[in-house]
Structures are given as C-alpha cells and as structure tokens.
Design a protein around this motif. Structure first.
Motif, PDB file in Angstrom:
ATOM      1  N   ARG A 159       0.826  -1.202   0.000  1.00 21.60           N
ATOM      2  CA  ARG A 159       0.000   0.000   0.000  1.00 21.60           C
ATOM      3  C   ARG A 159       0.861   1.253   0.000  1.00 21.60           C
ATOM      4  O   ARG A 159       0.539   2.240  -0.664  1.00 21.60           O
ATOM      5  N   TRP A 160       1.950   1.222   0.766  1.00 25.03           N
ATOM      6  CA  TRP A 160       2.842   2.375   0.879  1.00 25.03           C
ATOM      7  C   TRP A 160       4.128   2.104   0.115  1.00 25.03           C
ATOM      8  O   TRP A 160       4.666   1.004   0.155  1.00 25.03           O
ATOM      9  N   ALA A 161       4.633   3.124  -0.546  1.00 27.34           N
ATOM     10  CA  ALA A 161       5.899   3.001  -1.269  1.00 27.34           C
ATOM     11  C   ALA A 161       7.042   2.812  -0.284  1.00 27.34           C
ATOM     12  O   ALA A 161       7.081   3.419   0.787  1.00 27.34           O
ATOM     13  N   PHE A 162       7.992   1.954  -0.660  1.00 31.49           N
ATOM     14  CA  PHE A 162       9.105   1.611   0.226  1.00 31.49           C
ATOM     15  C   PHE A 162       9.924   2.859   0.576  1.00 31.49           C
ATOM     16  O   PHE A 162      10.212   3.124   1.744  1.00 31.49           O
ATOM     17  N   GLY A 163      10.298   3.642  -0.450  1.00 31.36           N
ATOM     18  CA  GLY A 163      11.101   4.834  -0.197  1.00 31.36           C
ATOM     19  C   GLY A 163      10.357   5.901   0.569  1.00 31.36           C
ATOM     20  O   GLY A 163      10.954   6.645   1.357  1.00 31.36           O
ATOM     21  N   SER A 164       9.052   5.981   0.376  1.00 31.54           N
ATOM     22  CA  SER A 164       8.267   6.982   1.092  1.00 31.54           C
ATOM     23  C   SER A 164       8.255   6.712   2.592  1.00 31.54           C
ATOM     24  O   SER A 164       8.374   7.637   3.402  1.00 31.54           O
ATOM     25  N   VAL A 165       8.123   5.450   2.978  1.00 32.56           N
ATOM     26  CA  VAL A 165       8.110   5.112   4.403  1.00 32.56           C
ATOM     27  C   VAL A 165       9.481   5.361   5.024  1.00 32.56           C
ATOM     28  O   VAL A 165       9.593   5.865   6.145  1.00 32.56           O
ATOM     29  N   LEU A 166      10.557   5.023   4.322  1.00 32.49           N
ATOM     30  CA  LEU A 166      11.899   5.289   4.849  1.00 32.49           C
ATOM     31  C   LEU A 166      12.149   6.788   4.982  1.00 32.49           C
ATOM     32  O   LEU A 166      12.811   7.232   5.929  1.00 32.49           O
ATOM     33  N   THR A 167      11.630   7.581   4.051  1.00 31.52           N
ATOM     34  CA  THR A 167      11.775   9.030   4.157  1.00 31.52           C
ATOM     35  C   THR A 167      11.052   9.564   5.382  1.00 31.52           C
ATOM     36  O   THR A 167      11.572  10.418   6.109  1.00 31.52           O
ATOM     37  N   ARG A 168       9.838   9.065   5.636  1.00 29.84           N
ATOM     38  CA  ARG A 168       9.106   9.488   6.825  1.00 29.84           C
ATOM     39  C   ARG A 168       9.849   9.088   8.099  1.00 29.84           C
ATOM     40  O   ARG A 168       9.892   9.850   9.076  1.00 29.84           O
ATOM     41  N   ALA A 169      10.421   7.892   8.106  1.00 30.31           N
ATOM     42  CA  ALA A 169      11.192   7.463   9.275  1.00 30.31           C
ATOM     43  C   ALA A 169      12.415   8.355   9.489  1.00 30.31           C
ATOM     44  O   ALA A 169      12.747   8.712  10.630  1.00 30.31           O
TER      45      ALA A 169
END
Length: 453
Positions: A38-48
């Motif tokens: 559901r969520w893009a891999f790079g997007s979640v790492l950026t948020r983290a």
C-alpha cells in the motif's frame, strides 16, 4: 516562516541524488508481497528519517509525526497522503537491506559535498577517523551480526546467576577535517570476527567510492587496527595512516620508548594553550622522532612507517577565585600516548601533528556522544525483528548528518572569548519539528520554489 520553509527545501535537496536524478531511497529492494504494497518503500523510509531528525525514535512517534505532516510538506518530499502505521514502519525497517543503506549514507554525504557545503579546512589532510562502537543490548537477538554476551547478575538475596544478552557492534568512518563531523560509512561486525575483518571492508569501500581522495587522504584509528596487513592495504590505496601505538606492537613500542621518553622538564616541540574541559584545564604537548623510519611492524616491512609521536596531556585544576590572567592552576595529572604514522618528516608541523591526533578523539565527543545522549543509541533495543536495529542505525546516522549541517555556530561576538559555540540540540530539534509540521501559505511555497522539481 520563510526560514522553516527554506529548511524543508534544503532537506529535500539533501535527500536527492543529483547525478542519478532520483530520490535517496528510490530503487531500493522491496521484498514485500505485491498484495501488501500500500505504501511506497522509499516513502516510508523518508518518513522514518524525518522522524529521526526530530529525535523521535519509537515506531509510535514515527506514526504520530507521519500524521502531522501537512499536505504542503508531503508534496515537497514527494510523500503520499495519510498516516503510516507503526506496523508498516516496523515491517519496512525489518526488510530494508543494510548494504543499500550503506551506499545511500555515502550518497547523502557526497551530495552535501557536491553542493560545496563541506570544506576540509580544519586539518592539513582530508582526514577520516575509523572506530568501532557497541550499540545497545537486548535479551533477544536483534540481528544476524549480534554477539552473545554473558555476565553475572546479583539477586536480592545475594545469589549470583549467569545472564545472557545480545549486542550489536559496528565500525564507522567519520570525517574529522571538516567543521561538521559527518559519518559516511558503517558496517556491522559479525559475532565470529573482530574489527580487523571489517576494517578491510572500509578500505574496499574507499577504493570504489572515493577514487579521487575527495573525502579521505589520511585515515586515523586506534591501536587495534595497527597491524601490518591493514597498514599495507591503506598505503596501497594511496592514503596515509595514523594510529595509536600500544602493547599489541611490543617491539615497535619498545623502540619508540627508547627514542622518545621525555622527562617532566623536557621542552616539547609544540605546546597548546590551556583548554578548558569540564572541571579540568588541559594542555597538550608533543615530541616527534623520524629516526624510526623503515622500522618493521609485526616482524614485516612495507607499511611505510615514517615517524613516531609522543603526546602528553597535562590536566590542571583552578585554585582560588581568580579569573583570566589572575587564575591560579595546580597540576592534577599527566598522561601520555605514542602514535605511529606514515606521514613523512617535514610534511606537517608539530602544531598540525597535534591537531591530527586530537581530531581522532572528536569522533567520541561529536558523533558517538550525541547519538547516545540525544538519540539514545546506547539504550536497550526496542526493534528486534530481522534487521530493524541495523536499518535504524543507518537512518540515525543520516539524521545526525542532516541535523549537524543545520546546527550552525553562533556569531563569535556573542562570546566574551570569541570562541564559536554550537547550537543546543533541543533548539535544533524544535526548529526541525516546526518546519515539518508547520502550515505554509501558497505564496511562501511559490516564492521559495518548494514545489518545483
């Protein structure tokens, strides 16, 4: 408001790789099932990473910040709408490949250098320090590289029992010739090996990534890395080395003591003014000898040993109520260390040699200490699924690099002794939090060019 908007734009540029025309976490290996993406891999790492820049280390805190990001900020960083759950953060952190993050940690620092934000103006060489660090321990094995530790625990009734825990040890390289101490390489040390095996991986990384010696011309390290095979490998890369000399090289240490053994009244080649360090006032003194050039290390030659240095640290305590020139100091203690190096005689002055020695010690004060005090890296692991702990350690280093670049110095005129002072960490975190959670009008977004690619 404009300064906060400009900071968001600066972080966006920092998280972009200009020579690849992509975001920092693009093209990372995603091992999730296609049905659960559901969520893009790079997007979640950026948020983290953005959460760690505000010193939020738990998954719940990351989820909270993910929901607080306004639409304008999400558009700046190319993030999708909505709140990412803590389960999604935990799953993606566990599936990320640490070698890909190792490369992206280097890309982050290289992009900062490509924008001419790093100046190697503190030392005569572009210098990097190599040192290992124990991360926090846990009752559960948090990584394939974790090492098992056993220790005695004393119960309330006085009985002792054997307790076992797991800890993760990593090896890091930090740039020490720049004002901002940036970590640009990290590798875990397997439990079955020592730091020496990972040290060769560091040289292999420099050969591939720093072919022009733009980041490292001199490598400094502790006595554990002062062995013949590693020193020869450093010289084959075209770089110099500087290491602490201790009992692990008994023959070389005995020769160094025979050549350099100054007494209390000996006049040093260079002596620094008194420097305040907590309750002590320190004075550094150095002696050098180049007659040891060509001496074998470990019974072998070829490491290009050129000099041995003797550095003495004299600690004083202030006595009475005098200040400035009226202050009275009483000697408290003296400590000395020997150093071996491949730097030829006449290449650097005595003052520069002492600055090179002291620069290696800054890896503890400027990198390891804020990681432990601000990001609580030395506390117990809360993320133990697969390689979450290792992934977070890489993201934590990226967050440290971003925060250090913003942590500018105050004007020198604000201090009575005209010495520069770094901003407090709580001020840095508060500013970044306001920048990421603030709501900007469309006029500010357009005027600052935050929505342009």
């Amino acid at each position: 408001m404009r300064s906060e908007a400009r900071f968001c734009k600066h972080v966006r540029r920092t998280l972009q790789v200009p020579w690849r025309h992509q975001s920092l976490f693009d093209e990372m290996t995603d091992e999730r099932d296609r049905r659960g993406r559901r969520w893009a891999f790079g997007s979640v790492l950026t948020r983290a990473l953005l959460s760690l820049c505000t010193c939020r280390t738990s998954l719940a805190a990351m989820e909270d910040l993910s929901g607080q990001l306004p639409p304008a900020v999400r558009a700046v960083f190319g993030l999708g709408p909505g709140r990412v759950s803590d389960n999604t953060f935990g799953r993606i952190l566990a599936l990320a490949h640490w070698r890909e993050l190792q490369t992206r940690l280097w890309w982050l620092v290289r992009a900062i250098r490509a924008r001419h934000q790093l100046e190697h103006d503190q030392l005569p060489f572009r210098t990097a320090a190599l040192d290992g660090k124990w991360l926090a321990s846990s009752k559960k094995k948090m990584s394939l590289f974790a090492q098992g530790l056993t220790h005695k625990v004393k119960e309330e009734d006085g009985t002792e029992r054997i307790s076992k825990s797991w800890a993760l040890r990593v090896l890091r390289m930090v740039s020490t010739s720049t004002k901002q101490r940036l970590c640009f390489w990290q590798e875990p040390i397997p439990g079955t090996t020592s730091e020496q095996g990972a040290a060769h991986s560091a040289l292999s990384f420099l050969r591939r990534m720093d072919k022009g010696h733009e980041m490292v011309q001199l490598l400094t390290f502790d006595a554990g890395f002062l062995f013949h095979e590693f020193l020869v490998a450093v010289r084959k890369t075209g770089r110099h080395w500087l290491g602490t000399l201790k009992e692990n090289q008994p023959g070389l240490l005995a020769e160094a003591r025979r050549r350099l053994c100054p007494t209390r009244n000996s006049i040093p080649e260079y002596e620094t003014p008194m420097v305040k360090d907590h309750e002590f006032y320190k004075c550094y003194r150095i002696w050098r000898d180049a007659g040891i050039a060509g001496w074998d290390i470990g019974g072998k030659q070829g490491a290009d040993l050129e000099q041995v240095w003797y550095v003495e640290v004299v600690r004083h305590l202030r006595q009475g109520k005098g200040r400035g020139r009226q202050a009275t100091f009483v000697e408290h203690s003296r400590k000395h260390r020997y150093f071996a190096t491949s730097i030829p005689e006449g290449e650097v002055t005595a003052a520069q040699s002492l600055a090179l020695v002291r620069s290696h010690w800054s890896i503890e004060d400027d990198v390891f200490n804020p990681l432990d005090c601000q990001w609580e890296e030395d506390c117990n692991f809360r993320h133990t699924s697969m390689e979450s702990a290792l992934t977070l350690s890489f993201l934590r280093l990226m967050a440290l690099n971003i925060c250090v670049m913003y942590r500018c110095r105050k004007p020198a005129a604000q201090r009575w002794d005209y010495k520069p002072v770094w901003m407090r960490w709580d001020q840095v975190f508060d500013f970044i939090r306001r920048s990421l959670t603030g709501h900007y009008p469309i006029s500010v977004l357009r005027s600052e060019g935050m929505l342009t690619p």
